[in-house]
Design an enzyme around this catalytic site. Sequence first.
Site, short mmCIF file in Angstrom:
data_model
loop_
_atom_site.label_atom_id
_atom_site.label_comp_id
_atom_site.label_asym_id
_atom_site.label_seq_id
_atom_site.Cartn_x
_atom_site.Cartn_y
_atom_site.Cartn_z
N SER A 98 22.45 -11.82 -70.59
CA SER A 98 23.31 -10.67 -70.90
C SER A 98 22.50 -9.53 -71.49
O SER A 98 21.55 -9.07 -70.87
CB SER A 98 24.45 -11.12 -71.84
OG SER A 98 25.44 -10.12 -71.92
N ASP A 227 31.31 -13.06 -62.49
CA ASP A 227 30.94 -12.62 -63.83
C ASP A 227 31.76 -11.39 -64.19
O ASP A 227 31.53 -10.29 -63.69
CB ASP A 227 29.44 -12.29 -63.86
CG ASP A 227 28.91 -12.08 -65.27
OD1 ASP A 227 29.67 -11.56 -66.11
OD2 ASP A 227 27.75 -12.43 -65.53
N HIS A 256 30.11 -15.38 -66.69
CA HIS A 256 29.04 -14.96 -67.59
C HIS A 256 28.48 -16.16 -68.35
O HIS A 256 27.29 -16.19 -68.66
CB HIS A 256 29.62 -13.92 -68.57
CG HIS A 256 28.61 -12.97 -69.11
ND1 HIS A 256 27.75 -12.24 -68.32
CD2 HIS A 256 28.32 -12.62 -70.41
CE1 HIS A 256 26.99 -11.48 -69.08
NE2 HIS A 256 27.30 -11.70 -70.35
#
Length: 290
Positions: A98, A227, A256
């Site tokens: 991320s 995601d 994610h």
Amino acid sequence: MPYYESPVDGTRLHYIDHGPATGPVVVFVASAYVGHEMWEYQTLPLAEAGFRCVALDRRGHGRSDDVWSGYDLDTLADDVNGLLDHLDLRGITLVGHSVGTAEVIRCVTRHGTARVDRVALVAGVSPGVVRTPRLPEGIAPADLRADEELFRRDRAAYYTRLADAFFALQFPENEVSPAYVRYMVDLCLSAEPRAATAVRAVVAELDIADELAGLELPVLVVHGTDDASAPLALTGERAARLVPDGVLKVYERAGHGLFATHAARLTADLREFAEAGAARPVEPAEAGAR
């Protein structure tokens, strides 16, 4: 409990260092809100297989010091590089998840490749998700502001409400237990409000496409088709196109939180990628924290 000091301002930062000292080195940089714990399904099996696995807690996260300043991308990247210097690590596979992918990229473009041999970008928000003139399909700034208001109003409810989408739990194969979801929410809440909002600001301003194009080393991009936090077309696919030497691995129906839902697959892909850059074969070894 191992700590080192940020080379920027002396902030005390916590890290783990697991596995044999002589093993190929993999360094992990976590997502926003959480620390090294998010990588347990990668660091433990890799350390048991003979890798040296290092992971840090970002400032204001986990067991690192709670500080007001230093959440700009340059300082965060300098904190990462400070750990590499502190342990005198070389031949590193540097892995980010991320917003951690942005720290990884900036670390390499800011400090060079003397220590880092290859980079893995896992469910990254890089090169950026916000609408700009060169990314007209990006997320509208107004939508980000509305999301920020919800976040500031009730962080606990925010994390809890988004958990299903984070792990893409609409797909039965992406099973994680309610207990694990609660654990991850608790980890997120352990980040100081200042740290959490400041790191969110990094994402809101992120536009590092030019830096990706300058990464002169092998890059593995791992991303899920579902995601919701970092849509594949805006992030993973763009990142893979921009880097000179990149491989994109797309996980069908992954969200994610693929580090948990697709843990074994991600660990295997990271192992294969790291082994490809190792100077010698990995020998099985008994892992132990130093």
